[in-house]
Design a protein around this motif. Sequence first.
Motif, PDB file in Angstrom:
ATOM      1  N   ASN A 101       0.891  -1.151   0.002  1.00 36.93           N
ATOM      2  CA  ASN A 101       0.164  -0.111  -0.084  1.00 36.93           C
ATOM      3  C   ASN A 101       0.827   1.249  -0.127  1.00 36.93           C
ATOM      4  O   ASN A 101       1.476   1.636   0.988  1.00 36.93           O
ATOM      5  N   GLU A 102       1.305   2.000  -1.216  1.00 35.28           N
ATOM      6  CA  GLU A 102       1.862   3.077  -1.338  1.00 35.28           C
ATOM      7  C   GLU A 102       1.451   4.306  -0.403  1.00 35.28           C
ATOM      8  O   GLU A 102       2.488   4.763   0.143  1.00 35.28           O
ATOM      9  N   GLU A 103       0.436   4.325  -0.247  1.00 32.95           N
ATOM     10  CA  GLU A 103      -0.199   5.554   0.495  1.00 32.95           C
ATOM     11  C   GLU A 103       0.137   5.351   1.856  1.00 32.95           C
ATOM     12  O   GLU A 103       0.537   6.309   2.746  1.00 32.95           O
ATOM     13  N   GLU A 104      -0.081   4.059   2.646  1.00 31.84           N
ATOM     14  CA  GLU A 104       0.335   3.733   3.830  1.00 31.84           C
ATOM     15  C   GLU A 104       1.824   3.858   3.942  1.00 31.84           C
ATOM     16  O   GLU A 104       2.197   4.249   5.020  1.00 31.84           O
ATOM     17  N   PHE A 105       2.636   3.287   3.150  1.00 33.61           N
ATOM     18  CA  PHE A 105       3.969   3.434   3.095  1.00 33.61           C
ATOM     19  C   PHE A 105       4.445   4.975   3.138  1.00 33.61           C
ATOM     20  O   PHE A 105       5.276   5.270   4.143  1.00 33.61           O
ATOM     21  N   GLN A 106       4.101   5.793   2.528  1.00 35.63           N
ATOM     22  CA  GLN A 106       4.050   7.097   2.529  1.00 35.63           C
ATOM     23  C   GLN A 106       4.005   7.940   3.914  1.00 35.63           C
ATOM     24  O   GLN A 106       4.867   8.582   4.378  1.00 35.63           O
ATOM     25  N   ALA A 107       2.797   7.604   4.309  1.00 37.00           N
ATOM     26  CA  ALA A 107       2.187   8.076   5.599  1.00 37.00           C
ATOM     27  C   ALA A 107       3.329   7.695   6.676  1.00 37.00           C
ATOM     28  O   ALA A 107       3.523   8.286   7.543  1.00 37.00           O
TER      29      ALA A 107
END
Length: 110
Positions: free
Chosen positions: A8-14
């Motif tokens: 999950n790219e969004e979770e990783f960035q967060a």
Amino acid sequence: MSDKPEFNEEEFQAQMNAFFERADAIINLANSQLSPQSHAGQVAASLNYAAARFAVSAASIGFVKGSDLAKEKDDIIKFYTEKYQQMLAENLEQYIENFDKYTTLAKADS
């Protein structure tokens, strides 16, 4: 069908943003310790000591006995030493590449 969880790219960035925000908060605290009585080398030494103490506390989570922790001592030291060396090398390279910019900023802040 794979049992592997999806990335999950969004979770990783967060998580990465939160990581750097925590690091920045600690750096700001260290910077606030600079004074005529405590120069950067002294603050860095205290910061390293604090990081080591906190790392040991974090590494001890989940162990029931000190003797169990002792069995993992070498692996824990190896893990944290490798991670620190990697982060130190990455930050040193970044500082070298941006030396003029960073030293100009530091001089402007004084």
